[in-house]
Structures are given as C-alpha cells and as structure tokens.
Design an enzyme around this catalytic site. Structure first.
Site: not given
Length: 743
Positions: A129-130, A194, A476, A657, A659
């Site tokens: 999806d990213h 995520d 965000r 995030s 990440r």
C-alpha cells in the site's frame, strides 16, 4: 557476511516439536473452534487461553482489570511469574499475528531470512500500500507503481511464499483497512510494522505499531517485550449527531493530551457514549491515537462490532466473542492512570493544524484564527480517505454533502481527491453510486493505497516553497508530510468537513451556519451529512487481490551484521547534528520517493536526517574536514575514518511512523547513541533493537549545554543495566546478533 541460523534446539524452543506449529495463542481449546480468518483455516481463536491467563493475573493483582489489561495480560508468556507494574516492568508477550506494509516489510523480511528459520511461527501478512504514488488517477497510478516497484513486489511475494506469509497485492488497499475487514477481532493481539496499526482497536483488538525487528521476534516465535503500559481512560457520554463525527473525538483528545501525552499508555474508551459510534468510527479514533504517542487504543466489545463482523462475513467470530463477552469489556470498578471525559452531545466539529496534529481549533473559529496568523484562507486541495477515514460510512456522508451541492449546480472550488481504503470499499462505493457523485463534484478517485497521506503525491498545482493550504481527513500534518513542501499548511479534520470546505474553497466557512450560493443565485445551507453505517446489500468484494504466493521463493542477499560492543566506554564521539525542535521519523528517514529504497539500507541511508533542523546551520559541519555538508555525507566520512558520533535531540524524538529505517540508518552510518530530552516509544525500541544507545538527559535543560563542536564520551557501560535483555542487544551489536548468539 554472516548467515543467522537457529539450531534445531533453538527452533524447538521457539516453535515447539514436530512440523510447523502456530504458537500457543493460535492453538484452540475444545469449547469452540473458529478460524482467526478465512485465509488461515488452520489457525484458531484461543479465547480460553486468554481467559485462563486473565484469571491467573486477576488473582495475583487482586483488583478489577481494565479491558486493555485483560487483553495484554491475557497474552503473557508467563502469567504466573511475570512481574507486572504499569509504567515500569517489561512484559514478555505472545501476540497472535503480525502484519507488515510493503515499505517496512522489505527490511523485516530480510531480517527474518537472516534468522535462519524456515517458516513464520504465527500467521503473518504483507500488504502492498505504501509504494503507489498519486499522480493521475487510480488505474494509471497503480500500473505505474507495479512497473516501478516490480523488484520489491516480486521479492515480497516470493519471500512470503517461502516463509509462509500471506501477500496482498498492490491495489488491495491500505493495510489497516484490510486488517479491520479480515483479521482484527475482539481480544486479538496483533503487531504491525506501521504506527497506525492501532486502527484495529475499533474492533476491540490490541493492535500495536512496532519496528521490523519486533515483528521478526514474533514471527520467530520468541516472546515479544513491551514496557507494561499505563492506561488512560477516555469516558464518553452523550451521543454524536449532526456535523460532529468520530474524527472529532480523537481531534479533541489530541488537543487535550498533545502529541506526547499518550506515550507509554494505552488509551481505553468507555462509557455510555461508546454505543453511539459505529465500528469503523471507533477504528478512526484508535487509528489517530498514534498522534498522541499512545501504545495503542481500544474500545470494548459491543453490538456495533458484532454487526460489523457479521457484515464482513465473520459471524462465527461474533458468536464466539459473545460467549466470552466478559473478557472483552473492562471490569466494573477498574482504575485508570488518568481519565479524560468527553460529552459527545456537546462536542463540536474540529480541525487541527497546521504542522502538528494536536493543535485543535473549532471549525466555527478556524477562519478568524487563520486570518490572525496569516495562514492562507484559500484551500487549494481537499483530500478525503486514507487509513483513518475511508470507511463506507465516511464515503456515504461525504457523498451526501456532494449530492446537495450538485443539486444546486455547484462543484468543488478546491481540487478534491478521494482515496478508498480497500478494494472492497472501492467496489462497494462504485456499486452504490457514491464514487460517481464524488467524481461529479470534481473529485479524482485515487488508488486503494496510502498515497498523499504518506507523501506519495506528485503534486503539480503549487511550486515548492509556495505558501498554501490543504485540508485532509488524514491523521498527520507534519511540515512537508503530504507533498514535501514545507510551506504547505495542512489541516486534519473529518471527511465531512473536508468535503464542505472543498465545496466552499476556503477555511473561512462554517457549514453549520454559513451559506453557499447556488448556480441560480439562491442562498442555501448544507444540511448535516447522513450515511449508512454499513451497506444494505452487503459489501462487494471487488477484485480478488489476495495472493497465495507462488511455491518457489527467491535468493536474497543477507544483511551485514552490525559490529559488537567493544567492551569499553565510548570516547570522544562527535556531535553529528544537534536537532532543534520537532524531529519525527519523517525528518529522520523521509518517505515519498525514498520508499523504493526500503530494501537497500545503504541507498536509503542517504536520506538520514535530511529533514531535521540543525541548530547551527543549514548543513552540518564536518569536524574532520572543516567543511559544511549534508548529514548523511558527514556521517559517512566519520564512519570511514573510524570516528563514532551521536545525535542530540529535543522532546518526543522519533514521533510518528514506526519505520525502523530511522534507527537502522544511524546505526549503519556509524552512530553510537541518540541523546535527547525524551523519545517516542516505538523509535526508542527500534534504536535498542539495532544496538544503538537511546539516552535521555537526566535534566532536560542539559540539552542547552551541548554545543555542535563538542565531543561526548559515554562511560560506565560495563555496569549499564536498565533492562537485561536490552543490554544484551547492545552488547551483541543488535537484537538480530543476539538471536544468532542463542544458537
């Protein structure tokens, strides 16, 4: 180059004897046998095990338990022996499943491959999806993403096949919507790579955002560590009505608690007002809980969740959840560490921003506030959808407003985009006419993906540096988050308010009181939005986008292990950069065009801290050459010359995030420690997992004493003992190295 393998003994410790075993949380007792999802018919819900653990812990603590405590403690590896104290002890947990989005899944799968295990120990999925950039429209953008990211998609697909991980193709939808539709259920504990994984709390689940190394632990069948969370109770009374939506609840909570007020805590919603919120509305609230730093958020099981489970083809799960209802709601008399009370009947529509998601304003006042602060009133683009607000109900309420405007001969004055959360949502709103209404008003329907919400937006209407305003239903709005333009003033609000403002074209519009002018010159007000909670004709699943991956996997080059701790103190470390103000994971490891490098650590490290504000200069000074250069360039030069370095930062460093590249990159480029006033939870854990030292100033004012030209020594490491397991990660060089040592 080292290949990390677990011995047969270690493998048995992790997975049990015999052929592949799904760990104990997915095994099921004799009372009922209900599959966790349609895609994993051999993995079963284990409410009986959770109930047994809850009983053990309740007897030990001798007090009523909150809902979040029931679910978290119900997944303890050792409920009889685990030390439990909110905010202090570290819990060893056995989550039920793992979910990974494609950008973070690359490094997570590379690390899992390096572990030497043959197959994941718990049900796990990858969601593409990213990596889909919004540019033209759904079909064109999706095809371009498939072409550009073919190598990544092939790797994830074949790695999933080899190691037993489910694979959702690009175009399937956003990870959190897919989880809500297929994998979340009351009482499940899920970790996802995520930060908006808490979305699943809308279905009574404990869903926690983590870095890839944490996901590897769970996929390897190793107990996962989490600092015992505090519990913030949000008591809801009254009921939502009119222009007020579930999004306004979390916008209000963010305004009260701020971006770090939930750090180290689970936010638990309760009270009579809960029943006035739809299941997907509860998911919206939990999703954006990430913006207050919360570990996760959760709602108690109720009839709204039961109906949603039934509508998404999981009536069998609803039936067994009904049997265990007492374990899926808080005990009477349970105590919270903090309580926030909100009367939904008095709540008004809110809009938060710009530049931070906790700056809350009433929609009725935002026009005047914008004029006072010289924020652009003209709204260039309105954007609805994303993982936070892309439900059938959200789209229906937005379409109800669009239809009113169309009936008066109006179209949006602002550009307008629509992002469906999943293929199922896209197909259903197409069938029921919502998508066409939103197109007719001027909207562009984008691919079922994250898109502009995470910066995957090839925006053309303004130049970089041009001051402008956008309004979104996202979660965000950090500086440059959506379009890489630091001059874009981004506001977050409900999809209904976004739609109304896009029709008016200005922030200076309150749909509750202000009038629009129809094509014939007539003045009219928009009626409050309406929309069905769920489709009357059930969901249209659309295209089949779930792939049982091909049988053959691919050969993957393993990661180089990080160096072990030398055994001595760290002396004369250079200050690479002293960061001023907010430093999110977007600042540390930018997304957007960098996402395609997520599987290449050295390449993506070229974005390290390029978005951070250096207190001294636009560039950072290389104290070996005397020249100013980019942060990654100076870090590489220090590393090549054997010079260790640290980053000095401000409050809530690493918010945003999940990440883990924001931790991997500093480690890869020779960093030894990050020294800040305070950390965001996920980022602190990610740093520890990669062998970095996340240190906080004993006195936050000491931040002001550090100069960019200082050298820093970290002493006393031999007796450094904040947590035994975490110190073992540091000594070994990383959690992955430690896994190898346990062969």
């Amino acid at each position: 180059m080292a290949s990390y393998c677990l011995t047969v003994t270690r493998l048995r410790l992790a997975l049990g004897t015999g052929a592949r075993r799904v760990h104990v949380a997915a095994a099921f007792g004799a009372k009922a046998k209900v599959a966790m999802s349609h895609f994993e018919p051999g993995s079963f819900i284990n409410y009986e095990k959770m109930q047994k653990n809850i009983g053990i812990v309740r007897k030990r603590l001798n007090r009523p338990l909150t809902l979040s405590e029931k679910i978290v403690y119900g997944h303890l590896d050792n409920p009889a022996g685990q030390e439990i104290e909110r905010g202090r002890t570290y819990l060893r947990l056995r989550p039920d499943r793992v979910a990974m989005q494609d950008a973070t899944a690359q490094m997570a799968m590379l690390q899992f491959i390096s572990s030497g295990l043959a197959r994941v120990a718990v049900p796990s999925t990858i969601h593409c999806d990213h990596l889909i950039e919004a540019q033209i429209g759904a079909d064109e953008d999706l095809q371009r993403a498939k072409d550009i990211n073919q190598e990544v998609y092939n790797f994830l697909s074949t790695a999933g096949a080899k190691y037993g991980v489910g694979f959702w193709k690009p175009g399937s939808g956003i990870i959190h919507q897919i989880i809500l539709e297929n994998y979340a259920y009351p009482g499940v504990m899920l970790i996802g790579t995520d930060s908006h994984t808490p979305n699943g709390g809308g279905l009574g689940a404990i869903c926690i955002g983590v870095g890839g190394a944490d996901a590897v632990d769970v996929m390897a069948g190793i107990p996962w560590e989490l600092k015992c969370p505090k519990v913030i109770g949000v008591k809801l009374t009254g009921s939502l009505s009119g222009w007020t939506s579930p999004k306004d609840v979390i916008l209000k909570v963010a305004g009260i608690l701020t971006v770090k007020g939930g750090t180290g805590a689970i936010v638990e919603y309760h009270g009579s007002g809960v029943d006035s919120i739809s299941c997907t509305g509860m998911a919206t609230i939990c999703n954006m809980g990430a913006e207050i730093g919360a570990t996760t958020s959760v709602f108690p099981y109720n009839h709204r969740m039961r109906t949603y489970l039934e509508k998404t083809g999981r009536g069998d799960i609803a039936a067994v959840a009904d049997e265990f209802h007492e374990d899926l709601v808080p005990d009477v008399g349970c105590e919270y560490d903090q309580v926030v009370e909100i009367n939904l009947s008095e709540l008004k529509p809110l809009i938060n921003g710009p530049f931070t998601p906790d700056w809350a304003h009433l929609v009725s006042e935002i026009g005047a506030i914008a004029q006072k602060n010289d924020w652009p009133l003209e709204v260039k683009v309105g954007l609805i959808g994303s993982c936070t607000n892309s439900s059938y109900e959200d789209m229906g309420r937005a379409a109800s407003l669009a239809k009113q405007a169309l009936d008066k001969g109006l179209r949006c004055k602002s550009a307008f985009t629509v992002t469906p959360g999943s293929e199922q949502i896209r197909a259903t709103i197409e069938r029921d006419g919502y998508a066409q209404i939103l197109r007719d008003i001027g909207g562009v329907v984008l691919a079922n993906a994250c898109g502009p919400c995470i910066g995957q937006w090839d925006r053309k209407d303004v130049k970089k540096g041009e001051k402008n305003t956008i309004v979104t239903s996202y979660n965000r709005n950090f500086t440059g988050r959506n379009d890489a333009n630091p001059a874009t003033h981004a506001f977050v609000t409900s999809p209904e308010i976004v739609t109304a403002i896009a029709i008016a074209g200005t922030l200076n519009f309150n749909p509750e009181t202000d009038y629009l002018t129809a094509a014939n010159g007539e003045k009219f007000k928009l009626e409050p939005p309406t929309g069905d909670e769920l489709p009357a004709r059930d969901f249209d699943p659309g295209q089949d986008t779930y792939q049982h991956p091909p049988a053959e996997g691919s050969t993957v080059k393993l990661l180089e292990p990080f160096d072990r701790w030398s055994g001595g103190d760290l002396a004369d470390l250079r200050v690479l950069i002293k960061v001023k103000g907010k430093c999110t994971t977007d600042h540390i490891s930018a997304a957007g065009p960098w996402l395609k490098f997520r599987g290449h650590l050295d390449n993506i490290s070229n974005n390290m801290l390029i978005g951070a504000i250096n207190i001294e200069n636009d560039g950072v000074r290389n104290h070996l050459s005397g020249k100013y250069d980019g942060v990654p360039d100076v870090a590489r030069h220090y590393k090549a010359n054997g010079v260790g370095w640290v980053v000095v930062g401000d409050e809530n460093y690493g918010e945003g995030s999940s990440r883990e590249h924001a931790a991997l990159e500093p480690r890869h480029l020779g960093g030894r420690a990050i020294i800040v006033k305070s950390f965001a939870r996920i980022h602190e854990t990610n740093l520890k997992k990669q062998g970095m030292l996340p240190l906080t100033f004993a006195d936050p004012s000491d931040y002001d004493k550090v100069r960019p030209d200082d050298k820093i020594s970290i002493t006393g490491l031999e007796s450094f003992v904040p947590g035994k397991t975490q110190i073992e990660w540091f000594k070994a060089g990383s959690a992955l190295n430690r896994m190898k040592e346990l062969q």
